[in-house]
Write an enzyme that holds these catalytic residues in place. Structure first.
Site, PDB file in Angstrom:
ATOM      1  N   PHE A   1      38.331  27.180  95.481  1.00 29.18           N
ATOM      2  CA  PHE A   1      38.736  26.666  94.634  1.00 29.18           C
ATOM      3  C   PHE A   1      40.141  27.369  94.151  1.00 29.18           C
ATOM      4  CE2 PHE A   1      38.676  26.289  89.679  1.00 29.18           C
ATOM      5  CZ  PHE A   1      38.800  24.681  89.801  1.00 29.18           C
TER       6      PHE A   1
ATOM      7  N   GLN B   1      33.875  19.098  92.127  1.00 27.89           N
ATOM      8  CA  GLN B   1      34.281  17.689  91.683  1.00 27.89           C
ATOM      9  C   GLN B   1      33.982  16.919  92.968  1.00 27.89           C
ATOM     10  OE1 GLN B   1      35.609  20.076  90.001  1.00 27.89           O
ATOM     11  NE2 GLN B   1      36.104  19.679  88.164  1.00 27.89           N
TER      12      GLN B   1
ATOM     13  N   ASN C   1      27.897  24.230  87.778  1.00 27.07           N
ATOM     14  CA  ASN C   1      28.294  25.182  88.783  1.00 27.07           C
ATOM     15  C   ASN C   1      27.616  26.465  88.474  1.00 27.07           C
ATOM     16  OD1 ASN C   1      29.837  26.408  90.547  1.00 27.07           O
ATOM     17  ND2 ASN C   1      31.735  26.017  89.492  1.00 27.07           N
TER      18      ASN C   1
ATOM     19  N   THR D   1       1.379   4.153  69.203  1.00 24.80           N
ATOM     20  CA  THR D   1       1.777   5.036  70.505  1.00 24.80           C
ATOM     21  C   THR D   1       0.484   5.689  71.064  1.00 24.80           C
ATOM     22  OG1 THR D   1       1.922   7.099  68.945  1.00 24.80           O
ATOM     23  CG2 THR D   1       3.950   5.640  69.269  1.00 24.80           C
ATOM     24  N   ASP D   2      -0.496   5.945  70.257  1.00 31.09           N
ATOM     25  CA  ASP D   2      -1.875   6.190  70.735  1.00 31.09           C
ATOM     26  C   ASP D   2      -2.333   5.279  71.871  1.00 31.09           C
ATOM     27  OD1 ASP D   2      -4.079   8.668  70.598  1.00 31.09           O
ATOM     28  OD2 ASP D   2      -5.183   6.339  70.386  1.00 31.09           O
TER      29      ASP D   2
ATOM     30  N   ARG E   1      34.018  31.190  98.541  1.00 29.14           N
ATOM     31  CA  ARG E   1      33.055  31.208  97.461  1.00 29.14           C
ATOM     32  C   ARG E   1      31.815  30.855  97.727  1.00 29.14           C
ATOM     33  NH1 ARG E   1      34.124  27.271  92.230  1.00 29.14           N
ATOM     34  NH2 ARG E   1      34.123  25.503  93.418  1.00 29.14           N
TER      35      ARG E   1
END
Ligand SMILES: O=c1[nH]c(=O)c2[nH]c(=O)[nH]c2[nH]1
Length: 290
Positions: free
Chosen positions: A153, A217, A243, A56-57, A170
């Site tokens: 809503f 949605q 939300n 990984t190095d 809202r």
């Protein structure tokens, strides 16, 4: 009796900043790169024989070397370049996944050498390559948007635990986390990744703003649909929309009315609305979303 299941390994979150100097006008690309390789890795897991393991190095070093040698243009091109390099140069590596995030900077005034970290979203991509085929998913996260009206809503299902009042007006706010799958990421496809990015971003913002929302949605579906409409090369869009609730504060105890002016911006919990919008004839995704 145990057997080795799916596995992959790599260097996560290499932070690389590439400076390009054209006289006094410098450019910077600020990336976080994660590489992940898989292939003939049974022996390293079972007997500790590391002969198939590209460290990984080394993967991290390759990120820095390629930033110097090839420069950094669109992050998708950089991710594909790295993915193809690992698979094509290492016989034991059969699959590479490279994820890149780009952190935006803006110029600080008229100075060519001075930058200010932008409050913009983070641009993202994930490229896969298996020695033959390539897959690319592009996207962004933390694009924070808010509408002060045109959001309702109501009419939702109710049971004995429902206390949420119905609302006809809202605040609607979210931090857009989205990814879009390109139908064709093959070597020959001539892609303008940056143009697609700007088109997708503009489509998301426009759909969020001009959709009269009866639910997050519904807004999600409108946003995904708009990306497909504006970006012909995109076949699938996945959205995750928290939300970010804004609750009207009761100011009556202070003798004040509150006609949609003062809100408590709640941190958590938050609703999390997630969904996929795709073309009917979208090709199979393969490993694109892994
Ligand atoms: O747009 C929304 N969708 C929901 O599913 C939901 N649930 C909730 O409490 N508020 C909202 N708002």
């Amino acid at each position: 009796m145990a057997v080795l299941g799916p596995n992959r390994y790599g260097k996560a979150e290499t932070r690389v900043v590439r400076v390009t100097r054209h006289g006094d006008a410098h450019r910077i690309k600020d990336l976080t790169v994660s590489t992940s390789l898989s292939g003939d890795m049974t022996e390293v897991h079972l007997s500790g024989d590391n002969s198939a393991v590209l460290p990984t190095d080394t993967q991290k070093n390759t990120v820095f070397a390629f930033a110097k040698k090839h420069g950094v243009g669109a992050i998708e091109d950089f991710a594909l370049l790295l993915a193809r390099h690992f698979v094509d140069s290492q016989p034991a590596i059969h699959h590479a996944r490279v994820a890149v995030e780009e952190h935006a900077w803006e110029r600080n005034g008229a100075f060519g050498h001075s930058f200010v970290r932008s409050g913009r979203e983070v641009r993202t991509c994930v490229a896969h390559y298996d020695g033959t085929a390539s897959w690319v998913v592009s996207g962004l996260r933390d694009l924070v948007v808010l509408n002060t009206t045109n959001s309702e809503f109501w009419g939702f299902a109710k049971d004995e635990y429902t206390t949420l009042p119905e609302t006809r007006d809202r605040v609607l706010a979210t931090a857009v986390d989205v990814a879009w799958r390109h139908a064709d990421a093959s070597q020959d496809a001539t892609q303008d990744w940056d143009k697609t990015y700007e088109n997708a971003r503009a489509a998301l913002l426009a759909a969020f703003a001009d959709t009269y929302s009866l639910s997050l949605q519904q807004t999600l579906y409108a946003m995904g649909t708009r990306v497909l409409a504006e970006c012909p090369g995109v076949c699938e869009v996945r959205l995750s929309l928290p939300n970010k609730h804004h609750f009207l504060v009761d100011l009556a105890p202070f003798g004040l009315d509150n006609d949609g002016e003062v809100f408590f911006a709640a941190d958590r919990p938050y609703g999390l609305i997630e969904g996929t919008v795709l073309r009917e004839d979208a090709p199979a995704a393969g490993p694109a979303w892994e």
